[in-house]
Scaffold this motif. Sequence first.
Motif, PDB file in Angstrom:
ATOM      1  N   GLU A   3     -25.439   8.366   1.605  1.00 15.16           N
ATOM      2  CA  GLU A   3     -25.201   7.040   1.042  1.00 15.16           C
ATOM      3  C   GLU A   3     -25.300   7.097  -0.477  1.00 15.16           C
ATOM      4  OE1 GLU A   3     -26.958   2.457   1.342  1.00 15.16           O
ATOM      5  OE2 GLU A   3     -27.736   4.067   2.632  1.00 15.16           O
ATOM      6  N   GLY A   4     -24.324   6.521  -1.126  1.00  8.66           N
ATOM      7  CA  GLY A   4     -24.275   6.545  -2.574  1.00  8.66           C
ATOM      8  C   GLY A   4     -23.522   7.726  -3.135  1.00  8.66           C
ATOM      9  N   GLU A   5     -23.190   8.713  -2.275  1.00 12.55           N
ATOM     10  CA  GLU A   5     -22.447   9.897  -2.715  1.00 12.55           C
ATOM     11  C   GLU A   5     -21.129  10.042  -1.953  1.00 12.55           C
ATOM     12  OE1 GLU A   5     -24.902  13.392  -2.605  1.00 12.55           O
ATOM     13  OE2 GLU A   5     -26.660  12.305  -3.333  1.00 12.55           O
ATOM     14  N   GLU A   6     -20.678   8.965  -1.342  1.00 14.42           N
ATOM     15  CA  GLU A   6     -19.455   9.019  -0.549  1.00 14.42           C
ATOM     16  C   GLU A   6     -18.263   9.385  -1.441  1.00 14.42           C
ATOM     17  OE1 GLU A   6     -22.143   5.701   1.083  1.00 14.42           O
ATOM     18  OE2 GLU A   6     -21.349   6.294  -0.887  1.00 14.42           O
ATOM     19  N   LEU A   7     -17.279  10.044  -0.824  1.00 18.09           N
ATOM     20  CA  LEU A   7     -16.129  10.509  -1.595  1.00 18.09           C
ATOM     21  C   LEU A   7     -14.939  10.708  -0.671  1.00 18.09           C
ATOM     22  CD1 LEU A   7     -16.141  13.695  -0.660  1.00 18.09           C
ATOM     23  CD2 LEU A   7     -17.837  13.929  -2.460  1.00 18.09           C
ATOM     24  N   GLY A   8     -13.850  11.189  -1.219  1.00 18.85           N
ATOM     25  CA  GLY A   8     -12.701  11.566  -0.401  1.00 18.85           C
ATOM     26  C   GLY A   8     -11.454  10.766  -0.701  1.00 18.85           C
ATOM     27  N   LEU A   9     -10.328  11.413  -0.456  1.00 16.81           N
ATOM     28  CA  LEU A   9      -9.035  10.803  -0.728  1.00 16.81           C
ATOM     29  C   LEU A   9      -8.786   9.568   0.125  1.00 16.81           C
ATOM     30  CD1 LEU A   9      -6.571  11.339  -2.525  1.00 16.81           C
ATOM     31  CD2 LEU A   9      -5.576  12.653  -0.641  1.00 16.81           C
ATOM     32  N   ALA A  10      -9.328   9.550   1.339  1.00 11.34           N
ATOM     33  CA  ALA A  10      -9.117   8.385   2.202  1.00 11.34           C
ATOM     34  C   ALA A  10      -9.756   7.134   1.603  1.00 11.34           C
ATOM     35  CB  ALA A  10      -9.685   8.659   3.593  1.00 11.34           C
ATOM     36  N   ARG A  11     -10.946   7.269   1.031  1.00 11.55           N
ATOM     37  CA  ARG A  11     -11.580   6.131   0.366  1.00 11.55           C
ATOM     38  C   ARG A  11     -10.794   5.725  -0.884  1.00 11.55           C
ATOM     39  NH1 ARG A  11     -17.348   4.834   0.598  1.00 11.55           N
ATOM     40  NH2 ARG A  11     -18.008   5.190   2.742  1.00 11.55           N
ATOM     41  N   LEU A  12     -10.338   6.722  -1.634  1.00 15.47           N
ATOM     42  CA  LEU A  12      -9.537   6.391  -2.810  1.00 15.47           C
ATOM     43  C   LEU A  12      -8.253   5.672  -2.411  1.00 15.47           C
ATOM     44  CD1 LEU A  12      -9.866   9.585  -5.044  1.00 15.47           C
ATOM     45  CD2 LEU A  12     -11.257   7.505  -5.051  1.00 15.47           C
ATOM     46  N   GLY A  13      -7.728   5.997  -1.223  1.00 17.56           N
ATOM     47  CA  GLY A  13      -6.524   5.326  -0.760  1.00 17.56           C
ATOM     48  C   GLY A  13      -6.693   3.826  -0.671  1.00 17.56           C
ATOM     49  N   THR A  14      -7.869   3.387  -0.245  1.00 15.49           N
ATOM     50  CA  THR A  14      -8.136   1.940  -0.188  1.00 15.49           C
ATOM     51  C   THR A  14      -8.103   1.337  -1.577  1.00 15.49           C
ATOM     52  OG1 THR A  14      -9.446   2.156   1.823  1.00 15.49           O
ATOM     53  CG2 THR A  14      -9.864   0.216   0.446  1.00 15.49           C
ATOM     54  N   LEU A  15      -8.712   2.013  -2.545  1.00 18.46           N
ATOM     55  CA  LEU A  15      -8.709   1.518  -3.922  1.00 18.46           C
ATOM     56  C   LEU A  15      -7.297   1.518  -4.501  1.00 18.46           C
ATOM     57  CD1 LEU A  15     -11.849   3.467  -5.194  1.00 18.46           C
ATOM     58  CD2 LEU A  15     -11.745   1.076  -4.456  1.00 18.46           C
ATOM     59  N   ILE A  16      -6.538   2.559  -4.213  1.00 16.68           N
ATOM     60  CA  ILE A  16      -5.160   2.649  -4.697  1.00 16.68           C
ATOM     61  C   ILE A  16      -4.322   1.496  -4.166  1.00 16.68           C
ATOM     62  CG2 ILE A  16      -3.040   4.019  -4.453  1.00 16.68           C
ATOM     63  CD1 ILE A  16      -4.974   6.510  -4.508  1.00 16.68           C
ATOM     64  N   ASN A  17      -4.446   1.212  -2.884  1.00 18.14           N
ATOM     65  CA  ASN A  17      -3.657   0.123  -2.289  1.00 18.14           C
ATOM     66  C   ASN A  17      -4.083  -1.240  -2.813  1.00 18.14           C
ATOM     67  OD1 ASN A  17      -1.991   1.779  -0.717  1.00 18.14           O
ATOM     68  ND2 ASN A  17      -3.525   1.919   0.905  1.00 18.14           N
ATOM     69  N   GLU A  18      -5.363  -1.378  -3.155  1.00 23.79           N
ATOM     70  CA  GLU A  18      -5.817  -2.637  -3.747  1.00 23.79           C
ATOM     71  C   GLU A  18      -5.181  -2.859  -5.117  1.00 23.79           C
ATOM     72  OE1 GLU A  18     -10.048  -2.361  -3.765  1.00 23.79           O
ATOM     73  OE2 GLU A  18     -10.271  -2.917  -1.640  1.00 23.79           O
ATOM     74  N   VAL A  19      -5.077  -1.804  -5.911  1.00 23.71           N
ATOM     75  CA  VAL A  19      -4.441  -1.927  -7.225  1.00 23.71           C
ATOM     76  C   VAL A  19      -2.963  -2.247  -7.064  1.00 23.71           C
ATOM     77  CG1 VAL A  19      -3.831  -0.694  -9.340  1.00 23.71           C
ATOM     78  CG2 VAL A  19      -6.102  -0.409  -8.345  1.00 23.71           C
ATOM     79  N   ARG A  20      -2.314  -1.593  -6.129  1.00 21.97           N
ATOM     80  CA  ARG A  20      -0.898  -1.880  -5.898  1.00 21.97           C
ATOM     81  C   ARG A  20      -0.679  -3.329  -5.497  1.00 21.97           C
ATOM     82  NH1 ARG A  20       0.360   3.703  -2.542  1.00 21.97           N
ATOM     83  NH2 ARG A  20       1.226   4.916  -4.294  1.00 21.97           N
ATOM     84  N   GLN A  21      -1.568  -3.820  -4.649  1.00 26.40           N
ATOM     85  CA  GLN A  21      -1.429  -5.203  -4.208  1.00 26.40           C
ATOM     86  C   GLN A  21      -1.658  -6.174  -5.370  1.00 26.40           C
ATOM     87  OE1 GLN A  21      -3.984  -6.215  -0.939  1.00 26.40           O
ATOM     88  NE2 GLN A  21      -3.111  -8.249  -0.648  1.00 26.40           N
ATOM     89  N   GLU A  22      -2.628  -5.850  -6.209  1.00 24.51           N
ATOM     90  CA  GLU A  22      -2.945  -6.728  -7.334  1.00 24.51           C
ATOM     91  C   GLU A  22      -1.870  -6.698  -8.422  1.00 24.51           C
ATOM     92  OE1 GLU A  22      -6.177  -6.979 -11.020  1.00 24.51           O
ATOM     93  OE2 GLU A  22      -6.502  -5.586  -9.350  1.00 24.51           O
ATOM     94  N   LYS A  23      -1.379  -5.488  -8.757  1.00 24.48           N
ATOM     95  CA  LYS A  23      -0.454  -5.346  -9.888  1.00 24.48           C
ATOM     96  C   LYS A  23       1.018  -5.411  -9.478  1.00 24.48           C
ATOM     97  CE  LYS A  23      -3.900  -4.556 -12.718  1.00 24.48           C
ATOM     98  NZ  LYS A  23      -4.067  -3.296 -13.433  1.00 24.48           N
ATOM     99  N   GLY A  24       1.285  -5.215  -8.196  1.00 25.21           N
ATOM    100  CA  GLY A  24       2.669  -5.107  -7.757  1.00 25.21           C
ATOM    101  C   GLY A  24       3.064  -3.655  -7.660  1.00 25.21           C
ATOM    102  N   GLU A  25       3.599  -3.239  -6.523  1.00 23.83           N
ATOM    103  CA  GLU A  25       3.868  -1.824  -6.284  1.00 23.83           C
ATOM    104  C   GLU A  25       4.784  -1.208  -7.331  1.00 23.83           C
ATOM    105  OE1 GLU A  25       4.908  -0.232  -2.589  1.00 23.83           O
ATOM    106  OE2 GLU A  25       3.371  -1.283  -1.449  1.00 23.83           O
TER     107      GLU A  25
END
Length: 682
Positions: free
Chosen positions: A67-89
């Motif tokens: 806990e607190g050291e989580e990582l990985g491309l799958a987690r980054l994928g959620t953040l990436i999709n949030e930015v796309r949704q906010e800014k427009g793909e």
Amino acid sequence: MSSPHRRRAPRTAALAASAAALLLLAAPSTARADEAAEPIDLTLLATTDNHGHVLNWDYFADAPYPEGEELGLARLGTLINEVRQEKGEESVLLFDNGDAIQGTPLTYLYGYREPVTETGESHPMAAAFNALDYDAQVVGNHEYNYGLELLDSYAEQLEAPLLGANALVAGTEEPSRPPTTMIERTIDGQQVQIGVVGVVTPGVRYWDEAIVEDKIDFADQVATVQQYVPQLKAEGADVVVALAHTGLDPEGQTWDASALQENLATSLAENVPDLDVVVAGHTHQDIPETIVEKNDGGKTLITQPYYWGNSVSETSLHLVPSGDGFEVDWSDTPPTAVSLYAHGEVAEDPAVVAAVSQAHETTIDYVNTTIATSTEEMSGATSRYEDTALLDMVNQVQTETVREALAGTENADATVISQASPFNRDVVFDQGEVTIRDMAALYIYENTLLGVELTGAELKDYLEWSARYFVQLEEGATFDPETDTNAWDAEAGRAIPDYSYDVIDNLDYTINVSQPVGSRIEGLSHPDGTPVADDDTFVMAVNNYRQSGGSGYPHITDAPVVYDERLEIRQLLIDWAIETETIDPAEFRDENWEVVTSSPVTEPSTDPSGDPDPGPSGDPDPSPSGDPSTTRSPSAGTGTGTGTEDGGKLPPLADTGAGPLTALLLGIPLTVVGAALLRRRR
């Protein structure tokens, strides 16, 4: 699959297709020549040095990261999709900066043990990247670790172009990988073109020499980007981005194109006109934003995301009309960059999880295969400052392998020694079953084994270089591994990573850290106590990352090679364990070195007559303390994190560094939180 609007196409073709579609729909024009252009916003997302970390799963621990050291491309994928949704793909581009396909058992299994070139399966990293719809990627030095055939297969599976402008077909000026790509987007009804050029640190020529020699040459990164940026601008690029698998320049370094320097991100930013953004990497540092003044008076933003899928960097560009296109606004709304982190309450992206789920389960089954039984617990927590059984085991296997190979040769009677490094502070062999996972945790890189000849004088220099790892202390001071290891390397601009520290077996020595660098190795002697003479000769078992120049050790790259069967060290350890069945430290334990903070007290010398020199009382003068003593390093382990490519909590790098079949698998890969590593890096 990539969305149609993400396809890269020449501007003229895209305009024609767009115009035809709009006429059919009787819709208003999106970019009429008689309308004034308006400013637009563009977002660049970037990852780097993922090293096979797709899911939040530690294959060495067989558990999620804490806990607190989580990582990985799958987690980054959620953040990436949030930015796309906010800014427009359309206004968001996604890049990866290399070192993706080496670093975990997941990538090892599909790159080396059961390579996709033989099985025909999808590479899990390609599947993960495709699930997130990347726009462009660049080769890192570790992309070469498993050979050119595997690299080509991986590149073919990627839906984004895998760039490498300075990786040239040997003997030519022709890039072996696509040098650039042009990405066209329509934002707020206006078209913008983003030119991308990709380069990799040229240390590959050392770290993976066996793979690239006579096949791939590596050109200077800055000179290469200087060549391609004008071409991208001539083709209509409004913004130019360099995906550069290289770190910030070390402090005091001056760019020299003839030297093929390893870390040149700062020099790229300073010396390439019209270059707007540099995505850096390789050194495993978390540096989201660095603004650099160009030599021509302009500015460039450098962003370096954190390694292992810990973060994705988000760079915001405000583009203003310029001529018939756009340019980055550096006056009213200058560019900014921040890091978005994977730890905490971040879910894994289901599409990425699904893309690698089968490969993930197969890897878990593989690493949990039992191969031997250990008679007692063995920990690597203190290996960087204390002689431990685990490193003795590595050295034992390497020594036996080389010695057996030399039988019947002119070097059959050579004194064989071996080097090993503390790659992982977290590795523990429990009493009882030993698995492939345990061996992978002990030896995290896919290095291969060589045997080279060194003289006693050269070996002394080698050990002195290793001893740089320690901070200098006062005579007799108490050694604290938390503060007195990972000394700062001013030339490299980082702390010395664990993987850059070597221990030697079959010879005895002490490391006196109260002495300055270069004068720390004391009592270097053979097991029978005979001092090592300058002209003594040894055959040292050494990994290919170190032998190729990883971490800059003296003499080793020019030392005569007497053994090189390209055998992978991790597999040698696994095979040895299977054959041995029972791992008993009593059979290989060799406590032959220690860290001290003072030299042994010696008896006073006698006068030429041979009579004792009397003290004031007339009796022989005793030693100051009454008996010789030294200050030994603590025996308790206090290490935190994984030892490697990169300090404080040192993750297993990177080559630094060189590649899995280099080491990095090195190199890597590897300081203080996030520092990296090559002749470095791993």
